[in-house]
Structures are given as structure tokens and as C-alpha cells.
Motif scaffolding. Structure first.
Motif, PDB file in Angstrom:
ATOM      1  N   VAL A 160       7.909   0.048  -2.825  1.00 51.01           N
ATOM      2  CA  VAL A 160       7.043   0.394  -1.695  1.00 51.01           C
ATOM      3  C   VAL A 160       7.397  -0.449  -0.479  1.00 51.01           C
ATOM      4  O   VAL A 160       7.549   0.060   0.643  1.00 51.01           O
ATOM      5  CB  VAL A 160       5.568   0.202  -2.086  1.00 51.01           C
ATOM      6  CG1 VAL A 160       4.655   0.588  -0.927  1.00 51.01           C
ATOM      7  CG2 VAL A 160       5.227   1.008  -3.326  1.00 51.01           C
TER       8      VAL A 160
ATOM      9  N   GLN B 124       6.428   4.824 -10.169  1.00 52.23           N
ATOM     10  CA  GLN B 124       7.435   5.729  -9.627  1.00 52.23           C
ATOM     11  C   GLN B 124       8.706   4.988  -9.253  1.00 52.23           C
ATOM     12  O   GLN B 124       9.472   5.460  -8.408  1.00 52.23           O
ATOM     13  CB  GLN B 124       6.877   6.453  -8.393  1.00 52.23           C
ATOM     14  CG  GLN B 124       5.706   7.374  -8.700  1.00 52.23           C
ATOM     15  CD  GLN B 124       5.151   8.036  -7.447  1.00 52.23           C
ATOM     16  OE1 GLN B 124       4.825   7.367  -6.477  1.00 52.23           O
ATOM     17  NE2 GLN B 124       5.069   9.360  -7.470  1.00 52.23           N
TER      18      GLN B 124
ATOM     19  N   THR C 250       5.737  13.282  -3.141  1.00 51.27           N
ATOM     20  CA  THR C 250       4.409  13.166  -3.756  1.00 51.27           C
ATOM     21  C   THR C 250       3.574  12.021  -3.213  1.00 51.27           C
ATOM     22  O   THR C 250       2.447  11.832  -3.669  1.00 51.27           O
ATOM     23  CB  THR C 250       4.573  12.976  -5.266  1.00 51.27           C
ATOM     24  OG1 THR C 250       5.413  11.834  -5.518  1.00 51.27           O
ATOM     25  CG2 THR C 250       5.180  14.219  -5.907  1.00 51.27           C
ATOM     26  N   ASN C 251       4.080  11.234  -2.275  1.00 54.14           N
ATOM     27  CA  ASN C 251       3.290  10.121  -1.735  1.00 54.14           C
ATOM     28  C   ASN C 251       3.570   9.965  -0.243  1.00 54.14           C
ATOM     29  O   ASN C 251       4.518  10.543   0.300  1.00 54.14           O
ATOM     30  CB  ASN C 251       3.577   8.813  -2.484  1.00 54.14           C
ATOM     31  CG  ASN C 251       5.049   8.429  -2.441  1.00 54.14           C
ATOM     32  OD1 ASN C 251       5.560   8.008  -1.413  1.00 54.14           O
ATOM     33  ND2 ASN C 251       5.739   8.589  -3.580  1.00 54.14           N
ATOM     34  N   GLY C 252       2.729   9.176   0.404  1.00 58.04           N
ATOM     35  CA  GLY C 252       2.847   9.014   1.846  1.00 58.04           C
ATOM     36  C   GLY C 252       4.090   8.284   2.293  1.00 58.04           C
ATOM     37  O   GLY C 252       4.552   8.466   3.425  1.00 58.04           O
TER      38      GLY C 252
ATOM     39  N   ASN D 223       7.061  10.786   2.189  1.00 56.15           N
ATOM     40  CA  ASN D 223       6.787  11.814   3.190  1.00 56.15           C
ATOM     41  C   ASN D 223       7.084  11.319   4.598  1.00 56.15           C
ATOM     42  O   ASN D 223       7.589  12.073   5.438  1.00 56.15           O
ATOM     43  CB  ASN D 223       5.323  12.265   3.083  1.00 56.15           C
ATOM     44  CG  ASN D 223       5.070  13.097   1.844  1.00 56.15           C
ATOM     45  OD1 ASN D 223       6.001  13.634   1.246  1.00 56.15           O
ATOM     46  ND2 ASN D 223       3.812  13.200   1.447  1.00 56.15           N
TER      47      ASN D 223
ATOM     48  N   GLU E 118       0.839  -1.197   0.000  1.00 55.74           N
ATOM     49  CA  GLU E 118       0.000   0.000   0.000  1.00 55.74           C
ATOM     50  C   GLU E 118       0.876   1.249   0.000  1.00 55.74           C
ATOM     51  O   GLU E 118       1.786   1.379   0.824  1.00 55.74           O
ATOM     52  CB  GLU E 118      -0.908  -0.014   1.225  1.00 55.74           C
ATOM     53  CG  GLU E 118      -1.915   1.118   1.263  1.00 55.74           C
ATOM     54  CD  GLU E 118      -2.823   1.011   2.468  1.00 55.74           C
ATOM     55  OE1 GLU E 118      -3.743   1.837   2.596  1.00 55.74           O
ATOM     56  OE2 GLU E 118      -2.611   0.092   3.288  1.00 55.74           O
ATOM     57  N   VAL E 119       0.597   2.180  -0.904  1.00 48.74           N
ATOM     58  CA  VAL E 119       1.430   3.384  -1.050  1.00 48.74           C
ATOM     59  C   VAL E 119       1.030   4.397   0.013  1.00 48.74           C
ATOM     60  O   VAL E 119       0.344   5.395  -0.250  1.00 48.74           O
ATOM     61  CB  VAL E 119       1.295   3.979  -2.472  1.00 48.74           C
ATOM     62  CG1 VAL E 119       2.280   5.127  -2.662  1.00 48.74           C
ATOM     63  CG2 VAL E 119       1.541   2.905  -3.523  1.00 48.74           C
ATOM     64  N   SER E 120       1.432   4.132   1.215  1.00 44.64           N
ATOM     65  CA  SER E 120       1.232   5.027   2.355  1.00 44.64           C
ATOM     66  C   SER E 120       2.228   4.629   3.430  1.00 44.64           C
ATOM     67  O   SER E 120       2.817   3.533   3.385  1.00 44.64           O
ATOM     68  CB  SER E 120      -0.211   4.935   2.888  1.00 44.64           C
ATOM     69  OG  SER E 120      -0.474   3.633   3.361  1.00 44.64           O
TER      70      SER E 120
ATOM     71  N   LYS F 261       9.185   1.095   2.891  1.00 47.36           N
ATOM     72  CA  LYS F 261       8.478   1.009   4.165  1.00 47.36           C
ATOM     73  C   LYS F 261       9.231   0.165   5.179  1.00 47.36           C
ATOM     74  O   LYS F 261       9.157   0.417   6.396  1.00 47.36           O
ATOM     75  CB  LYS F 261       7.072   0.456   3.935  1.00 47.36           C
ATOM     76  CG  LYS F 261       6.191   1.408   3.142  1.00 47.36           C
ATOM     77  CD  LYS F 261       4.848   0.805   2.787  1.00 47.36           C
ATOM     78  CE  LYS F 261       3.937   0.718   3.971  1.00 47.36           C
ATOM     79  NZ  LYS F 261       2.572   0.328   3.582  1.00 47.36           N
TER      80      LYS F 261
END
Length: 516
Positions: free
Chosen positions: A73, A116, A189-191, A194, A33-35, A77
Motif C-alpha cells: 500500500v 492482496q 478492486t481497491n482505491g 484505481n 490506508e487502502v485508498s 501510493k
């Protein structure tokens, strides 16, 4: 929709089947998940680092396994999770990471399949280098610069000159690796990235605060150093000024991406006259002809520079205070929620006294009684040393807890064995089962011959002792030939040892109970 892939769900199910909660939490924290990683998973892993029965090497190896994934991702993470545990987890984790020969080997990582992938792979390589440098710094000095004590009596302000000259370059290398992340506002640009940038921002503030205090200590002792030490100290100070400029650019990016302005410190550089004074002092020690500053001028310049850097150091502490206050508020909220939950649990689980007992026509509570002629109160339910539980109508006594409990025990039969011959009856109904009105049948001889009178064998006769039937031996009277007539037994009052039950509210053994 969750956003987790089928692979994430299968991996979590496999870890659930094997019973590895740590592996499952790591898998949940580094899904596709992209967060950013979820807080509940990070909090659980932080808790695991504080448990002595949890294997830190197993936790670290699980994180390393996630970085071997091909998705940017998952790898990103996993690095964020590792960084978070190094910052807020137990020190055992960073100690183990510092003891390893190899950490994250992601210098050639590249994800070509994702949207990305190319851009994020660059930041993954830079981010992994910083984490490796952070663990290397701990290996060299056995301390985390972002967690050391700061202030006038802090570690860097009280460090000796020799150790200070060796420690400050280590901080410089770690700060260089952090500032090399070089993320622009349009690239955040993504969580995922960030979350990584936010952790780097916090590390940069604390790391530069320790760096700043070390430089203040260095400047205060500069004019008392030897020539070689002065040369190293001057080089350290020049590099410090360069890194302060790079940090200000990094903080501008943080301000543009939405970080609170109050969390960003004010960087106040020392006056340029200080650098000139340091260079002139070193030239004088080397024997070069330069214009020597007076002692008063040199002291004034040094005092101004130290004051300016001290103000910068004070601005660094605002973020720590805010974070500490936020953690305190979260802890208070958790305690309040736990208190409400416990109160609700005990409120729902408190047993209530059932009123579904037997009542007579007038609404009085029926009570069990023991039939007796000379003793109206039941003895089986009387507790020594307390008022009798059966007084005034057998009602519950509001001010006598023991008697009320005894009455309820006898009424509801909560404890002890079940009384077999229990009957519910109205007060006043008594059945005579012994005493003066009881008489045994006379024995009539059926033989035709009359033998010589002789005393027959003693026969057991039932007596009532203290309201309980007992068996005593009474010699018969000598009578006529062929028949023996027994006298009506008299009640005998004597003490006989009786085994008391372990439950004080249980009926006495052998008692015949009747409820009135």
C-alpha cells in the motif's frame, strides 16, 4: 475511523518535530490506508514543486524512501504520488528524475504478508517500469509527450522527417510500458490501484494523441522520402496500427470500471488500402516490379487516411477540455470561498465607535473645554482650516468627518498624553483662574528702617496669551518706602513660538483644560 496505522502517525509526528513539512506531506500521502492519496496532500506537494525555495531533490528522495517500505500500500501510493507530481507539478521534478542514473528499482518487489500482496506486487512492478520509461523519454527528447502542444501547428505536426523518425520510436516504447499494466476490470478492486489506473488512462490518451499526430506528419511526407526513410516510416506505421488495437482494449477496460463514456475517444483506423499503397511505393523504390498506383489514387488514399486519423486526434482533446473546465470551476470555487472568508473577517474586525461617553441630563454630549474669558471656544481641540469641532452642542457632525473625529478625539482621549486636570461639568460653569480678576499679593516690608527707594528685581507674572498662561517680566511701579505695589497686569496679546505636537489633536503644552 481514519485507517492510518500507528506507524503512519509516529512518522508524521517525527516529521512535525523536525519541521519537515514536505516529508510529512509525503508520509500523509502514502499511508497504510487502502485508498488513493488524498487530494489536499497532493495539492500541497504540487505547490511545493512550484516554489523556488523548495528542494526538488529532497522531495524526490523522500518519495524514493517511501518506495523502500515493505507494504504494497505504501509503495503503490508513493508511486501514485510521484506520477501525479510528474503530470501536474512543476517540470523541475521530471527534469530531476530524468537526470538520475537510477529511479525505482522495484523489479523484485513482493509483499507476502498482506492480503492482496501477491496480486498488487505485480502491478507495482509494472507501474514502476512505466514511470522509469516516462523519465527516460524526457531524458532523450527533453519534453513530456503528454504536455506538448498539439494541433496543426503542434510539435509533432511540424517536426522534420529526420527528427520524426527518431522521436516516434521513443513514444512507442513509453506507450508499450503503459499498456503492459494489463489490468482487468475484476482486478481493480481497491482505491489504490484505481487511482493508478486513472492516471494511466489520462496518460494513454495524451500520449497516443501525440503519437497519432506524429504518424499523420509521417504519412504526409512519406511519398517524398528517400528509400531508407520510407522503410523506417513503413515499420513505424505498422507498429502504430498494432498499438492502436492494444489501446482500444485498454479503453474497454476503462469503460467497464466506470470512466465516463464522453472521456473515451473514438479510435478510427486508416483504411487498409493505405498500407498497400505504402508498401507498393517502397517496393518501387527498391526496384521491385509491382503494380504502381496512379498519382490520383495515391493522393485520394492518403487524404482519406489523414482525415480519419485527424478525427481520432480531435476526439482525444475532449478529455483535456473537460479537465481544463473542471480545474477552472475548482479555482473559481476556491476564489469565491476566499472572498467570503475575507469579507467575514473584515466584517467582524471593523472597529465600531463606542457610544459609552459622558452625557449630561439632557442627553447632550459633554465636551472638554479650556477656561478662557475672552475666547469661549477651546483652542486645544481646534484644527486649523476646519470648522470648530465644538459647535452646536458638541454633537457628532454627520457631514464633517475631520471635525467629528477631532471632537471624538477630545472626548474619548484616544491619542496623545492623558490630560491630568480634566473635569466633566455642565455648560455655563466657569472658574476664574486668571485675567482681570486675578491679582498677586502685595509684599509688606517687615524692616523698621526705610532704605532709599530702589527698583526691585523684576518678578515673573503670569499672563494669559491666547487662552494659555504665559510668563512675562513687568517692571514694578515705584511706590512708598517699605512696600512695592504692583499694578494689575493687563492681558498681553503677542505671538510667541510654540512647539506644535506631532499629533494635531493633542492638547497644547501648558494649557489648563476644563470640560464644560
Amino acid at each position: 475511523m481514519s485507517g492510518q496505522s500507528i506507524t503512519d502517525r509516529i512518522a508524521a509526528a517525527q516529521h512535525s518535530m523536525t519541521g519537515s513539512a514536505i516529508s510529512k506531506a509525503v508520509c500523509k500521502a502514502s499511508t497504510h490506508e487502502v485508498s488513493g492519496p488524498k487530494k489536499k496532500h497532493l495539492d500541497y506537494l504540487i505547490h511545493c514543486t512550484n516554489e523556488m525555495n523548495v528542494s526538488v531533490p529532497q522531495l524526490a528522495d523522500t518519495l524514493f524512501e517511501r518506495t523502500a517500505n515493505g507494504s504494497w500500500v505504501v509503495v503503490f501510493k508513493a508511486l501514485i504520488t510521484t506520477h501525479h507530481l510528474m503530470m501536474y507539478g512543476n517540470e523541475r521534478l521530471i527534469q530531476y528524475l530524468a537526470s538520475r542514473n537510477t529511479l525505482f528499482n522495484l523489479n523484485n518487489f513482493l509483499d507476502k504478508g498482506a492480503l492482496q500482496g501477491y496480486d498488487m506486487s505485480t502491478f507495482i512492478r509494472r507501474y514502476s517500469r512505466y514511470l522509469n520509461e516516462k523519465a527516460m523519454s524526457y531524458r532523450l527528447v527533453a519534453v513530456d509527450f503528454t504536455k506538448m502542444k498539439r494541433g496543426i501547428d503542434g510539435v509533432m505536426r511540424t517536426m522534420s522527417i529526420e527528427k520524426l523518425i527518431k522521436t516516434l520510436p521513443i513514444i512507442q516504447n513509453q506507450l508499450d510500458a503503459l499498456l503492459d499494466f494489463q489490468a482487468n476490470p475484476n482486478e481493480l478492486t481497491n482505491g489504490v490501484i484505481n487511482s493508478a489506473f486513472m492516471l494511466l488512462f489520462k496518460d494513454s490518451i495524451r500520449l497516443f494523441a501525440a503519437y497519432n499526430e506524429g504518424v499523420i506528419n509521417l504519412l504526409e511526407k512519406y511519398f517524398d522520402m528517400k528509400k531508407g526513410q520510407c522503410k523506417d516510416a513503413l515499420d513505424i506505421y505498422k507498429k502504430f496500427l498494432y498499438r492502436m488495437t492494444k489501446l482500444s482494449e485498454f479503453l474497454k477496460v476503462a469503460e467497464q470500471v466506470g470512466i465516463d463514456q464522453g472521456d473515451i475517444p473514438d479510435l478510427s483506423q486508416a483504411p487498409s488500402s493505405l498500407l498497400e499503397a505504402l508498401e507498393q511505393h517502397l517496393a518501387s523504390l527498391e526496384g521491385k516490379k509491382t503494380k504502381e498506383l496512379t498519382a490520383d489514387t495515391r493522393a485520394s488514399t492518403l487524404s482519406s487516411a489523414v482525415s480519419s486519423l485527424s478525427n481520432t486526434g480531435m476526439s482525444f482533446s475532449r478529455m483535456d477540455e473537460k479537465e481544463r473546465q473542471q480545474a477552472l470551476e475548482e479555482e473559481q470555487a476556491r476564489l469565491q470561498a476566499l472572498k467570503v472568508q475575507v469579507t467575514h473577517h473584515y466584517t467582524n474586525s471593523t472597529p465600531s465607535i463606542s457610544t459609552a461617553t459622558r452625557f449630561d441630563a439632557l442627553g447632550d454630549l459633554l465636551k472638554p473645554t479650556v477656561p478662557s474669558h475672552n475666547q469661549p471656544p477651546p483652542m486645544a481641540l481646534h484644527h486649523p482650516g476646519h470648522p470648530h469641532p465644538g459647535h452646536p452642542g458638541g454633537k457628532l457632525l454627520p457631514n464633517d468627518l475631520d471635525s467629528s473625529l477631532a471632537n471624538l478625539v477630545g472626548t474619548l482621549t484616544l491619542w496623545g498624553p492623558t490630560m491630568p486636570d480634566m473635569q466633566w461639568s455642565q455648560p455655563g460653569e466657569k472658574k476664574l483662574t486668571g485675567g482681570h480678576n486675578w491679582q498677586s499679593k502685595t509684599m509688606t516690608s517687615t524692616t523698621a528702617w526705610n532704605p532709599a527707594p530702589m527698583a526691585p528685581a523684576p518678578m515673573p507674572v503670569q499672563h494669559m496669551v491666547s487662552g494659555m498662561p504665559m510668563y512675562g517680566m513687568v517692571p514694578p511701579q515705584m511706590g512708598q518706602m517699605g512696600s512695592v505695589q504692583l499694578m494689575a497686569p493687563q492681558p498681553m496679546m503677542y505671538n510667541q513660538p510654540v512647539l506644535r505636537p506631532t499629533n494635531p489633536f493633542a492638547p497644547m503644552p501648558g494649557a489648563q483644560m476644563q470640560f464644560m
